[in-house]
Design a protein around this motif. Sequence first.
Motif, mmCIF file in Angstrom:
data_model
loop_
_atom_site.group_PDB
_atom_site.id
_atom_site.type_symbol
_atom_site.label_atom_id
_atom_site.label_comp_id
_atom_site.label_asym_id
_atom_site.label_seq_id
_atom_site.Cartn_x
_atom_site.Cartn_y
_atom_site.Cartn_z
ATOM 1 N N ASN A 283 -7.014 0.496 -9.977
ATOM 2 C CA ASN A 283 -5.828 0.057 -10.718
ATOM 3 C C ASN A 283 -5.063 1.247 -11.274
ATOM 4 O O ASN A 283 -3.831 1.340 -11.160
ATOM 5 N N ASN A 286 -3.243 3.170 -8.651
ATOM 6 C CA ASN A 286 -1.984 2.515 -8.286
ATOM 7 C C ASN A 286 -0.896 2.798 -9.315
ATOM 8 O O ASN A 286 0.262 3.086 -8.977
ATOM 9 N N HIS A 406 2.382 6.294 1.191
ATOM 10 C CA HIS A 406 1.957 5.921 -0.157
ATOM 11 C C HIS A 406 1.892 4.400 -0.287
ATOM 12 O O HIS A 406 1.073 3.864 -1.035
ATOM 13 N N HIS A 407 2.745 3.670 0.453
ATOM 14 C CA HIS A 407 2.629 2.203 0.455
ATOM 15 C C HIS A 407 1.296 1.773 1.051
ATOM 16 O O HIS A 407 0.627 0.881 0.528
ATOM 17 N N ARG A 410 -1.496 2.409 -1.484
ATOM 18 C CA ARG A 410 -1.532 1.410 -2.550
ATOM 19 C C ARG A 410 -2.085 0.088 -2.033
ATOM 20 O O ARG A 410 -2.868 -0.589 -2.710
ATOM 21 N N GLN A 411 -1.708 -0.278 -0.819
ATOM 22 C CA GLN A 411 -2.247 -1.513 -0.245
ATOM 23 C C GLN A 411 -3.755 -1.417 -0.015
ATOM 24 O O GLN A 411 -4.501 -2.379 -0.235
ATOM 25 N N LEU A 413 -5.818 0.406 -1.752
ATOM 26 C CA LEU A 413 -6.467 0.312 -3.060
ATOM 27 C C LEU A 413 -6.563 -1.143 -3.520
ATOM 28 O O LEU A 413 -7.585 -1.569 -4.080
ATOM 29 N N ILE A 414 -5.487 -1.910 -3.314
ATOM 30 C CA ILE A 414 -5.513 -3.327 -3.690
ATOM 31 C C ILE A 414 -6.570 -4.074 -2.881
ATOM 32 O O ILE A 414 -7.345 -4.875 -3.424
ATOM 33 N N GLY A 691 -3.754 -5.638 -10.685
ATOM 34 C CA GLY A 691 -3.359 -4.635 -9.701
ATOM 35 C C GLY A 691 -2.392 -5.189 -8.675
ATOM 36 O O GLY A 691 -1.354 -4.572 -8.381
ATOM 37 N N VAL A 695 1.684 -4.243 -8.073
ATOM 38 C CA VAL A 695 2.195 -3.777 -6.782
ATOM 39 C C VAL A 695 3.321 -4.678 -6.289
ATOM 40 O O VAL A 695 4.372 -4.208 -5.833
#
Length: 799
Positions: A283, A286, A406-407, A410-411, A413-414, A691, A695
């Motif tokens: 989290n 992100n 970076h997208h 982040r995805q 990580l989610i 999280g 996003v």
Amino acid sequence: MKHALRSLARTPGFTAIAILTLALGIGLNTAMFSLINSLLLQPLKFPESQNLYVLQRSTAQQTGSHAPAAVEEIKRGSAGFAQLAVYRNWAFTLSEPHRPAEVVPSHRVSANYFEILGIKPELGRSFLPDEEQPGHNAVVILSHAFWLSRFNGDPTVIGRTLRLDGTGVEVVGVLPASASAPTIFGPMSMFRPLGLTNEEKTNWTDNSYNLIGRYRPDLTPEQTKVRFASLAARLAADHPKEIAGSGLRIASLQSSAMDETSRHITFMLLALSGFVLLIACANLANLLIARAVSRAREFAIRTALGASRSQLIKPLAVECAMLALMGGGLGILVSMWTSEWISHRLAGDGPAQSFALDWRVLGFAFVVSLLTGLFFGVAPAWLVSRVRVNETLKSGTRGSTGDRSHHRLRQALIAGQFALALVLLAGAAFFVRGVNRLVHGEAGWNPAPLLRGNLSLPAPQYPTADRQMAFYDTLLQRLAALPGVESVAISYDLPLFGFPSQRNYTVEGDTPPVTGHEPTAMVNGVTPDYFKTTGTHLLRGRPFVAADRIGAPRVVIINEAMAHALFPNGDAVGRRLAPIGDQNPQPLEIVGVVEDVHFLNLSPSPVRFQLYQPFAQEPWGWVAVTIRAAGGTGRLIEPFRRIVSNLDSDIPVLDLLPVPALIARNTDDLKLINQLLVGFATLGLFLAALGIYSVIARLVVQRTSEIGIRMALGAQIRDVLRLIVTAGLRMALVGAGVGLIGAIALARFLSSATPAIATNGTMDIAGATIALLMVALVACYLPARRATKIDPTIALRAE
């Protein structure tokens, strides 16, 4: 550092959320490690405690303590290479003028017990060698806690006479506070020399005596183990009927604080609390990525002015380190609060166990904090190192929304957050449902409405079986006459955590099994109305009757598992068993078969056979008295106490409670584990939902222009909702797919570590997956709904 502090101060909301999130994750992990540290890692307070060991009896079925006859043989055989001390858990009845009698948890110990542990009394003296002999053991040593609570720390207690089990004993010493080791020995109040009688010294069946020793400096632990193995083989050959097939196993005294199942569960809690921390880190990563992207123009200008890559990354690294250390500092407070709560929950009505905040715990918190800062700080540092100066500066005041990499990060990580959250949810569901089935499921007997109390008859006043049975018969008659009482029974114990005795048997007329592998059964002595009182169904044969007493033919009733295993081709009723190592080798006729009863143990005993014998043929001084009432049991508590007091005021009634309340009290540790797992799962789910919400919310902001164009060209609200929600659910589904693997692995681990609560894990995993996706749907819907309120005109005009 000043720059980092100013930067964090400019975003107080982000800073507060980051520190609080880290504090919860680090605090829970530190609390779980503190539990492990106190039970397994922190040295005992005894001198050179790493050299202390327990010597256990090891058989093909189990590992446990010894019979007193075996203790005598082991001590004699090991005199040349080991010095052993003996202790046995005991309950003395303490009665003093103008105070009700009470049962105090105690130890009967050998005279060298305190010498082996390295304990010197704070007041008075230790035991003398001759005080270990029967008739010379009328002395006691008090624990420090009992001395303070019962005698207010009075130093003149030395020399005072106490009345234990109706006999006067002299207080000769008081132990220091450091001598307490409740996780190993329990909360002991006093110690008395063993005083083994000749009858006890020849007993091979009462496996209630424990041996502890200290490694000699001239022998390595491996050499000591080899010598004990040789001694075990020699003793098994010398006593083939009593201990053939038994070995001697050495384990550190420290490790005896927890059995294998408890150890597995404790490390599982530490691992799952680590999952919560990983979700928190994902989290924060992100949030920091979003923060770094919003500062892309700043980093581009710095780079254009000559800043090196290290100069760009250094402020971010310091920010992350500061967040981690501040979160770790607050996490120590969370750990202290959590540990205190766990301590009081584990203690129940007894003294709370202290989970010390020593250098190991502080070091663990510090290392975890640094690793956490490194973990969530890598992603923004990586993004900063990839800043494209020209493109970012050309973007003007609009800034940069970042590139696809970076997208994707982040995805990822989610998805990772949802994978970990699914493991937490599935594990909690599996354990909670299994424990509920264990505590409230079919047990082979009916705990309600039962009232149970324990009695301890003083040996000097009731030295013979006839005296004991005279008291018990009168007690049963008077209790049965109380209004509302349906039936009354006396037994060694109720089927809560196993029967208190285990013995070996062979089937008369069958081929004798291999020596040391004879069938082992848990034994319970019961009065004739026991099965009626407890609701245990008699499947075949007859119950015990009043005529089944000393002098009559010995009879037994066995459980269904024992009947099927030993008599697969015929009826067990009428067959006979031969006891192994029994002082009274008279054959036992099987007169009945009852259904199996299940105990409240996470790890079922390897001993599946259960045998009941008439209580009157072998009465005990420590018994459980059970009443089945027609209505509520609460109104019978005082009449129960009054009847016992009228018969003998020196006999206290211990743990007089309705059996459901007794079960609830004795399963508090399972409820504590349930609450911890549910807390971990809830926190993990909340963080994962937070999280994905953040996003998707940022995605909506970044795609405002696109959404405005779509709506201007005729897109409907449902189209916008579908566009945004689908993007979020895709990440949740990927995470759930990965999490399924971990959930299945965790379910298999729990099934093997705690077979008693094994359930159909498919239902738990499916339910956890549905719950996770529903939360994800809500978390995605909220920002998607906001996207539907975008005014296309305003969005395009801003462009």
